[in-house]
Scaffold this motif. Structure first.
Motif, short mmCIF file in Angstrom:
data_model
loop_
_atom_site.label_atom_id
_atom_site.label_comp_id
_atom_site.label_asym_id
_atom_site.label_seq_id
_atom_site.Cartn_x
_atom_site.Cartn_y
_atom_site.Cartn_z
N GLU A 395 0.83 -1.20 0.00
CA GLU A 395 0.00 0.00 0.00
C GLU A 395 0.88 1.26 0.00
OE1 GLU A 395 -4.00 1.79 2.19
OE2 GLU A 395 -2.83 0.21 3.18
N LEU A 396 0.92 1.92 -1.13
CA LEU A 396 1.66 3.18 -1.29
C LEU A 396 0.65 4.30 -1.52
CD1 LEU A 396 4.35 4.73 -1.67
CD2 LEU A 396 4.28 4.06 -4.08
N ARG A 397 0.57 5.27 -0.56
CA ARG A 397 -0.46 6.31 -0.66
C ARG A 397 0.10 7.67 -0.25
NH1 ARG A 397 -6.08 4.45 2.08
NH2 ARG A 397 -6.55 6.59 1.45
N VAL A 398 -0.48 8.71 -0.86
CA VAL A 398 -0.14 10.09 -0.54
C VAL A 398 -1.38 10.76 0.07
CG1 VAL A 398 0.64 12.31 -1.45
CG2 VAL A 398 1.50 10.17 -2.45
N PHE A 399 -1.16 11.65 1.03
CA PHE A 399 -2.28 12.30 1.73
C PHE A 399 -2.19 13.81 1.62
CE2 PHE A 399 -1.84 8.14 3.47
CZ PHE A 399 -3.14 7.73 3.74
N MET A 537 11.73 5.78 4.23
CA MET A 537 10.82 5.20 3.23
C MET A 537 10.91 3.67 3.17
SD MET A 537 10.75 7.66 -0.11
CE MET A 537 9.63 9.06 -0.18
N LYS A 538 12.00 3.11 3.67
CA LYS A 538 12.17 1.65 3.60
C LYS A 538 11.92 0.98 4.95
CE LYS A 538 15.13 1.71 -0.47
NZ LYS A 538 16.49 1.55 -1.04
N ARG A 539 11.13 1.62 5.81
CA ARG A 539 10.79 1.01 7.11
C ARG A 539 9.55 0.13 7.01
NH1 ARG A 539 15.07 0.47 9.01
NH2 ARG A 539 15.73 1.20 6.98
N GLY A 540 8.62 0.45 6.12
CA GLY A 540 7.32 -0.21 6.10
C GLY A 540 7.34 -1.56 5.41
N VAL A 541 6.90 -2.60 6.11
CA VAL A 541 6.83 -3.94 5.52
C VAL A 541 5.66 -4.04 4.56
CG1 VAL A 541 6.49 -6.39 6.03
CG2 VAL A 541 7.94 -5.00 7.53
N GLN A 542 4.49 -3.51 4.96
CA GLN A 542 3.27 -3.69 4.16
C GLN A 542 2.78 -2.42 3.50
OE1 GLN A 542 0.28 -6.30 6.27
NE2 GLN A 542 1.80 -6.20 7.91
N GLY A 543 3.25 -1.26 3.97
CA GLY A 543 2.74 -0.04 3.37
C GLY A 543 3.56 1.19 3.71
N LEU A 544 3.51 2.18 2.79
CA LEU A 544 4.21 3.46 2.93
C LEU A 544 3.22 4.58 2.63
CD1 LEU A 544 6.63 5.47 2.96
CD2 LEU A 544 7.11 4.77 0.60
N TYR A 545 3.04 5.48 3.59
CA TYR A 545 2.18 6.64 3.41
C TYR A 545 3.03 7.91 3.45
CZ TYR A 545 -1.47 3.32 4.92
OH TYR A 545 -2.31 2.24 5.05
N LEU A 546 2.65 8.91 2.65
CA LEU A 546 3.43 10.14 2.55
C LEU A 546 2.55 11.37 2.72
CD1 LEU A 546 5.60 9.24 -0.59
CD2 LEU A 546 6.39 9.29 1.79
N TYR A 547 3.05 12.31 3.51
CA TYR A 547 2.45 13.65 3.58
C TYR A 547 3.59 14.65 3.42
CZ TYR A 547 0.92 18.07 5.53
OH TYR A 547 0.68 19.41 5.71
N ALA A 548 3.49 15.52 2.43
CA ALA A 548 4.53 16.52 2.16
C ALA A 548 4.11 17.87 2.72
CB ALA A 548 4.79 16.62 0.67
N SER A 549 5.00 18.43 3.53
CA SER A 549 4.73 19.75 4.11
C SER A 549 4.74 20.84 3.04
CB SER A 549 5.79 20.05 5.19
OG SER A 549 5.63 21.34 5.70
N ASN A 550 5.65 20.71 2.09
CA ASN A 550 5.76 21.69 1.01
C ASN A 550 4.57 21.55 0.05
OD1 ASN A 550 7.03 21.98 -2.05
ND2 ASN A 550 7.64 23.64 -0.67
N GLN A 551 3.88 22.66 -0.22
CA GLN A 551 2.66 22.63 -1.04
C GLN A 551 2.94 22.11 -2.45
OE1 GLN A 551 -0.70 23.75 -0.04
NE2 GLN A 551 -1.10 22.49 -1.86
N LEU A 553 5.36 20.17 -3.56
CA LEU A 553 5.67 18.73 -3.55
C LEU A 553 4.41 17.93 -3.27
CD1 LEU A 553 7.60 16.36 -3.62
CD2 LEU A 553 8.17 16.81 -1.22
N ARG A 554 3.60 18.41 -2.35
CA ARG A 554 2.35 17.71 -2.03
C ARG A 554 1.45 17.64 -3.26
NH1 ARG A 554 1.29 20.36 2.18
NH2 ARG A 554 -0.34 21.80 1.50
N ASP A 555 1.33 18.74 -3.98
CA ASP A 555 0.49 18.76 -5.18
C ASP A 555 1.02 17.80 -6.23
OD1 ASP A 555 -1.14 20.63 -4.03
OD2 ASP A 555 -0.27 22.35 -5.08
N LYS A 556 2.34 17.75 -6.38
CA LYS A 556 2.95 16.85 -7.37
C LYS A 556 2.67 15.39 -7.02
CE LYS A 556 5.76 15.27 -10.60
NZ LYS A 556 5.40 15.31 -12.04
N LEU A 557 2.86 15.02 -5.77
CA LEU A 557 2.65 13.64 -5.35
C LEU A 557 1.17 13.25 -5.46
CD1 LEU A 557 4.99 13.52 -2.22
CD2 LEU A 557 5.40 12.45 -4.45
#
Length: 567
Positions: A395-399, A537-551, A553-557
């Motif tokens: 599970e790879l997701r951006v918020f 980024m390589k800590r998650g066994v089953q999933g990686l979630y991302l939230y970017a503080s920079n607007q 970068l967040r919009d791009k992701l």
């Protein structure tokens, strides 16, 4: 319960009996008819648990009566603190199954922490392999066995609780892959051979370097190697008999885990696990036999008065006080300028050693992710943002908000355990007294940040589900799901379509200490930030979630995530 081919089987049995001559004699006489017919479990593969109030030994055998007599001869020595046998039998047991289940039991007993284990080390044949109906024994029979042991009070915890413990994940009794077993055998042979050849006048010890990126199982195999070395120190006739050896790690959280393992394994001593500077100060000019170094990329490469290290390089000093030094190394996990490692510097120490060898571990074990996901993360480390990969089982997701990401992390923690939010080291603003916070840039949501302390590792504390951890609380450890806050230092250039690292916004001031002798300081600082992102980024066994503080970068992701959903 059914086997894969639909064959019905009986329930597993756990049979208690006294661990003494009379108990064994009475039990054998009671089952004499079955023994003579060779039709029952006393002449078939079985598992057994020897236990007392505080200690236990786990084994398997095809000659139960003979094996128990061997253990009884050790009753006044190695087995003196056990008084009960628990015999485990099942009609489908075969030798591959009992070997495999014995190893699983040892690992889970270690993580359960009810008993100190008398087991020493596994044999060279105990590597991960497939056998007929292995999934049945793993997925059906082992949980049934654990439930039976739980009912009898032989274990404390449920399986899922143990699986999320760091001492379970770093257990020295883990089954190894063929690659890991090959490495272990090479290192043990290296130690035995090179100790024999060491001379008092040698200035530097011999060096064995184990390289590999995050998640390839470096620490697991090192834990297994050290456990076997320490077991052999007590074996008369072994080339490692009565040797003095240490495992070193310059990471407080990992040191807690190693000492936790030592507490549960009888032949391991907490005093043989240490951080490098205290060990060097303790040894001074004394020569020991073997020093193993986990996370060697965290060793200091210059003096550091803050840590009371007055010499020029940790590794050099360790090579001076040990006949053999074994190191785990990943140049992509360097996090401080005063630990500014690269291949060139490492190579210089290989040249100083009288003899040096290198082994490259390659197989990814931590992340249950496709190559496309791994490639995407590696590209991110190189400041490239690629199209969102197909993740299927991962599970790879951006918020859009930190709150959304944290809410899902809390849900995943309830479902799977060991799920946490972590952040790049961009938050050191003192608010509300002495508490630091990670802030949502597009809202008011905030999380307490970077708390440390205590004997338990950060991620295993239940209260840290309401916090955000840092690189220093999580490096070297697994999470089931990781939610990462990419803080203000991680930005995006839309024109160049790449990440931009603003090193001035990275608040880990200790990471930038020691710039003397660094040729391109800005590039070195940037690499430290990128390395920290890669580790997180390589800590998650089953999933990686991302939230970017920079607007930007967040919009791009969010944009590339939306495009993947629309495909």
């Amino acid at each position: 319960m059914k086997l894969d081919k639909g064959v019905s089987v009986k329930m597993i049995e756990v049979i208690p009996l006294d661990f003494d001559e009379k108990g064994l004699k009475d039990f054998v006489e009671k089952n004499l008819d079955e023994i003579e017919r060779s039709a029952d479990y006393l002449n078939y593969p079985v598992i057994y648990i020897l236990n007392g109030q505080k200690e236990a030994y786990i084994g398997e055998t095809v000659h139960f009566q003979k094996r128990m007599k061997q253990h009884l001869k050790l009753k006044q020595a190695e087995r003196k603190n056990v008084d009960q046998i628990n015999l485990v039998k099942h009609e489908t047991f075969n030798r591959s199954a009992t070997f495999h289940l014995e190893t699983k039991l040892i690992n889970y007993f270690l993580g359960d922490e009810k008993y100190t284990l008398q087991n020493k080390s596994k044999t060279a044949s105990d590597f991960t392999h497939n056998y007929h109906n292995k999934s049945f024994y793993d997925d059906q029979l082992f949980p049934e066995l654990w439930s039976a042991l739980h009912e009898k009070g032989l274990v404390r915890n449920e399986l899922h609780a143990i699986e999320n413990k760091d001492i379970f994940k770093l257990s020295p009794f883990k089954e190894l892959s063929l690659e890991q077993m090959d490495l272990k055998e090479r290192v043990l042979e290296f130690c035995e051979t090179r100790i024999d050849k060491a001379k008092p006048e040698d200035m530097y010890g011999d060096l064995y370097v184990i390289e590999g990126e995050a998640g390839v199982g470096k620490s697991v195999v090192l834990s297994s190697i050290f456990n076997t070395i320490q077991a052999r120190t007590n074996e008369a006739g072994s080339k490692l008999h009565q040797t003095e050896n240490y495992l070193v790690v310059n990471h407080e959280e990992m040191l807690k885990t190693y000492k936790g393992i030592a507490k549960q394994v009888k032949h391991l001593k907490a005093g043989h696990f240490a951080k490098p500077t205290p060990l060097l100060n303790k040894l001074q000019d004394k020569k020991v036999d073997i020093i193993l170094v986990d996370e060697a990329h965290l060793l200091l490469t210059k003096s550091d008065a803050y840590n009371n290290f007055r010499a020029d390089n940790h590794l050099e000093e360790l090579m001076k006080v040990a006949k053999v030094v074994i190191v785990i190394f990943d140049q992509h996990q360097v996090l401080k300028l005063k630990s500014k490692w690269n291949q060139g510097l490492l190579e210089s120490f290989k040249q100083k050693a009288k003899h040096a060898e290198t082994y490259q571990l390659t197989n990814q074990f931590r992340m249950q992710a496709s190559e496309e996901v791994i490639d995407w993360i590696n590209a991110f480390k190189d400041k490239r943002i690629q199209a969102f990969p197909e993740s299927n089982d991962y599970e790879l997701r951006v918020f859009d908000t930190l709150e959304q990401m944290h809410q899902l992390i809390m849900q995943r923690d309830k479902e799977h355990g060991l799920s946490r939010v972590v952040s790049t080291f961009d938050y050191l603003h003192k608010k509300d007294g002495e508490t630091y916070y990670v802030y949502e840039s597009n809202g008011e949501y905030k999380l307490p940040w970077n708390t440390t302390g205590g004997k338990t590792t950060w991620a295993e504390k239940s209260e840290t589900i309401a916090e955000a951890g840092s690189i220093y609380t999580i490096q070297g450890f697994d999470l089931n799901y990781v939610g990462i806050v990419l803080g203000p230092s991680v930005t995006y250039d839309e024109t160049k379509d790449c990440l931009v690292i603003d090193t001035n916004l990275y608040k880990d001031t200790g990471a930038y200490a020691g710039i003397d002798g660094v040729e391109n300081v800005e590039l070195a600082k940037e690499q430290i930030v990128l390395n920290s992102i890669n580790i997180l980024m390589k800590r998650g066994v089953q999933g990686l979630y991302l939230y970017a503080s920079n607007q930007a970068l967040r919009d791009k992701l969010l944009h590339i995530q939306k495009k993947r959903i629309q495909r």
